[in-house]
Write an enzyme that holds these catalytic residues in place. Structure first.
Site, short mmCIF file in Angstrom:
data_model
loop_
_atom_site.label_atom_id
_atom_site.label_comp_id
_atom_site.label_asym_id
_atom_site.label_seq_id
_atom_site.Cartn_x
_atom_site.Cartn_y
_atom_site.Cartn_z
N ASP A 170 0.87 -1.17 0.00
CA ASP A 170 0.00 0.00 0.00
C ASP A 170 0.93 1.24 0.00
OD1 ASP A 170 -2.32 1.65 0.75
OD2 ASP A 170 -1.41 1.67 2.73
N ASP A 199 0.05 5.15 1.11
CA ASP A 199 -0.06 6.10 2.23
C ASP A 199 -0.10 5.38 3.57
OD1 ASP A 199 -0.58 9.01 1.16
OD2 ASP A 199 -1.66 7.64 -0.16
N ASP A 228 -1.93 -0.37 5.77
CA ASP A 228 -2.29 0.22 7.06
C ASP A 228 -3.76 0.55 7.23
OD1 ASP A 228 -2.26 2.37 5.16
OD2 ASP A 228 -2.33 3.74 6.86
O1 LIG Z 1 -4.44 3.07 -0.31
P1 LIG Z 1 -3.53 4.17 0.12
O2 LIG Z 1 -2.31 4.32 -0.74
O3 LIG Z 1 -3.18 4.06 1.57
O4 LIG Z 1 -4.39 5.51 -0.06
C1 LIG Z 1 -5.47 5.78 0.84
C2 LIG Z 1 -5.69 7.29 0.86
O5 LIG Z 1 -4.42 7.85 1.18
C3 LIG Z 1 -4.29 9.26 1.14
O6 LIG Z 1 -4.91 9.81 2.27
C4 LIG Z 1 -4.28 9.45 3.49
O7 LIG Z 1 -2.93 9.95 3.49
C5 LIG Z 1 -2.82 11.39 3.45
C6 LIG Z 1 -1.35 11.74 3.38
O8 LIG Z 1 -0.63 11.20 4.44
C7 LIG Z 1 -3.51 11.98 4.69
O9 LIG Z 1 -3.44 13.39 4.67
C8 LIG Z 1 -4.97 11.53 4.72
O10 LIG Z 1 -5.60 11.97 5.92
C9 LIG Z 1 -5.05 9.99 4.66
O11 LIG Z 1 -6.41 9.57 4.57
C10 LIG Z 1 -4.83 9.83 -0.16
O12 LIG Z 1 -4.79 11.22 -0.11
C11 LIG Z 1 -6.22 9.30 -0.45
O13 LIG Z 1 -6.64 9.78 -1.73
C12 LIG Z 1 -6.15 7.78 -0.50
O14 LIG Z 1 -7.42 7.25 -0.81
#
Ligand SMILES: O=P(O)(O)OC[C@H]1O[C@H](O[C@H]2O[C@H](CO)[C@@H](O)[C@H](O)[C@H]2O)[C@H](O)[C@@H](O)[C@@H]1O
Length: 400
Positions: A141, A143, A343
């Site tokens: 993954d 983020d 995560d």
């Molecule tokens: O599947 P992932 O790669 O984990 O993406 C899931 C979402 O991640 C991002 O948002 C998350 O991370 C951001 C940066 O650290 C944070 O600001 C936010 O609060 C988290 O939810 C991304 O911006 C989303 O579009 C993804 O869906």
């Protein structure tokens, strides 16, 4: 009502929306809250879907949409608020404000939790022993796994050290990134050509060319950034106009909420509330519901301080793992050990596929106790990096 658009005409999807408004008068049904619940908000899921079986499966991809009870939108928003709170555990910054006693309790709880989800570093042998004589396939993954969670989603950069670790590990093991972000965006962060990428929670997969996928309704030939021929699998392509429309409405509907941010992830939309004052979270939830109530073919899931609007199709990160394994010629469990590191709530679908198929390991990245379908855990992206490095060392020194 089944949500079965049969062509790419957005009008078809909109007319389903009007039918759904009729359904909304059905006071007998009681499924509305399920639309908002995570992770299984739907009342019927097409079963036994094996997209790589060669059959055309466009119709089977769509799920039944629960009917909506009139006048309970506020209840839905408050259900949603509960999920927003529970899916957003306090971050380290705010936990540090807690008094010593509470910190000790937290540590004790974390250590107890580690008994159920042992550290993948401490249990490294337990992971690699069953991998002897097999190929490890790695799914990561982005983020919160490869990059730390930060306030601004546009600044979620991965460190150069992490990039080097991912590059190294990909030299030894087939590696794919599966992210909720759009595929292009996650590639801009990772910037490594040696990986496979799946964006939009697996609804946009770029993989190697497979002749057997040529007749596949959602699979097309394309070229990657280096001009190499690839297969593009986009099971939600029919939703593209709708997602754009919803993205614009969500931007419009939330523009007066300080700190709210709407992100277009191509086949899904993220509504971030990390920077919204907690007292306004309910407003965010209500505004999102105001928009998606008109779209029965869309559903809502929860991530880390983010609401994710996505098509109601039987596709998720778990399905993406299965699809990628097949695309990469790695679907034989006897020879391959898949490992998925993630995560978030949406990663649970992938953990579940590995657990239920008894064919690999999920590793949950979390610094707080959480129920999960993963087998192991890592505390944070720093530990993920150590784990990736350990895999490389193990492979280099392994004689098998
Ligand atoms: O599947 P992932 O790669 O984990 O993406 C899931 C979402 O991640 C991002 O948002 C998350 O991370 C951001 C940066 O650290 C944070 O600001 C936010 O609060 C988290 O939810 C991304 O911006 C989303 O579009 C993804 O869906």
């Amino acid at each position: 009502m089944d949500c079965l658009p049969n062509n790419s005409d957005n009008k078809t999807l909109k007319s389903l929306s009007s039918d759904r408004r009729l359904d909304s008068m059905d006071l007998k049904s009681n499924h509305t809250a399920l639309v908002l619940a995570d992770p299984a908000p739907l009342n019927r899921v097409s079963s036994g879907l094996l997209p790589y079986s060669g059959a055309t499966f466009s119709q089977n991809l769509f799920l039944t949409v629960p009917t909506m009870k009139a006048g309970i939108l506020d209840i839905r928003a408050s259900n949603c608020l509960d999920s927003m709170e529970s899916s957003s555990p306090p971050d380290k910054k705010s936990r540090d404000f807690n008094n010593d006693l509470e910190s000790t309790d937290t540590d004790v709880a974390y250590r107890a939790w580690l008994l159920k989800y042992p550290s993948a570093l401490a249990s490294f042998d337990q992971i690699t022993n069953p991998a002897k004589g097999k190929r490890i396939a790695l799914f990561l993954d982005y983020d919160g796994t490869l990059s730390p969670i930060v306030d601004n989603p546009d600044c979620a950069f991965m460190s150069n050290d992490m990039r080097a670790a991912v590059k190294n590990v990909a030299e030894f093991f087939p590696t794919a990134i599966i992210s909720g972000r759009s595929r292009d965006k996650v590639y801009e962060f990772v910037w490594l050509t040696e990986l496979n990428y799946a964006g939009s929670h697996g609804m946009d997969i770029m993989g190697p060319v497979r002749q057997s996928f040529d007749d596949h309704s959602n699979c097309i030939r394309s070229t990657d950034n280096q001009g190499k021929e690839v297969n593009l699998f986009q099971p939600a392509s029919e939703f593209l106009p709708m997602i754009d429309e919803v993205f614009n409405s969500l931007v419009n509907n939330t523009k007066d909420i300080r700190g709210a941010k709407v992100e277009n992830n191509k086949f899904c939309v993220s509504v971030h509330y990390r920077n919204v004052d907690e007292k306004d979270w309910t407003v965010v939830a209500q505004r999102v519901h105001d928009v998606i109530r008109n779209y029965p073919c869309l559903r809502l899931t929860h991530g880390r301080k983010v609401l994710e609007v996505r098509p109601v199709i039987n596709w998720d990160k778990g399905k993406a793992v299965t699809f990628l394994l097949e695309s990469l010629g790695l679907s034989n469990c006897e020879d391959v050990l898949p490992i998925y590191v993630g995560d978030d709530q949406t990663d649970e679908d992938a953990f579940k596929v590995l657990r239920e198929g008894n064919c690999g390991y999920g590793i949950l990245v979390s610094s707080v106790p959480k129920e999960s379908n993963a087998f192991f855990s890592l505390k944070d992206p720093q530990e993920v990096m150590e784990f990736l490095k350990s895999l490389v060392v193990w492979k280099k020194t392994s004689t098998l």
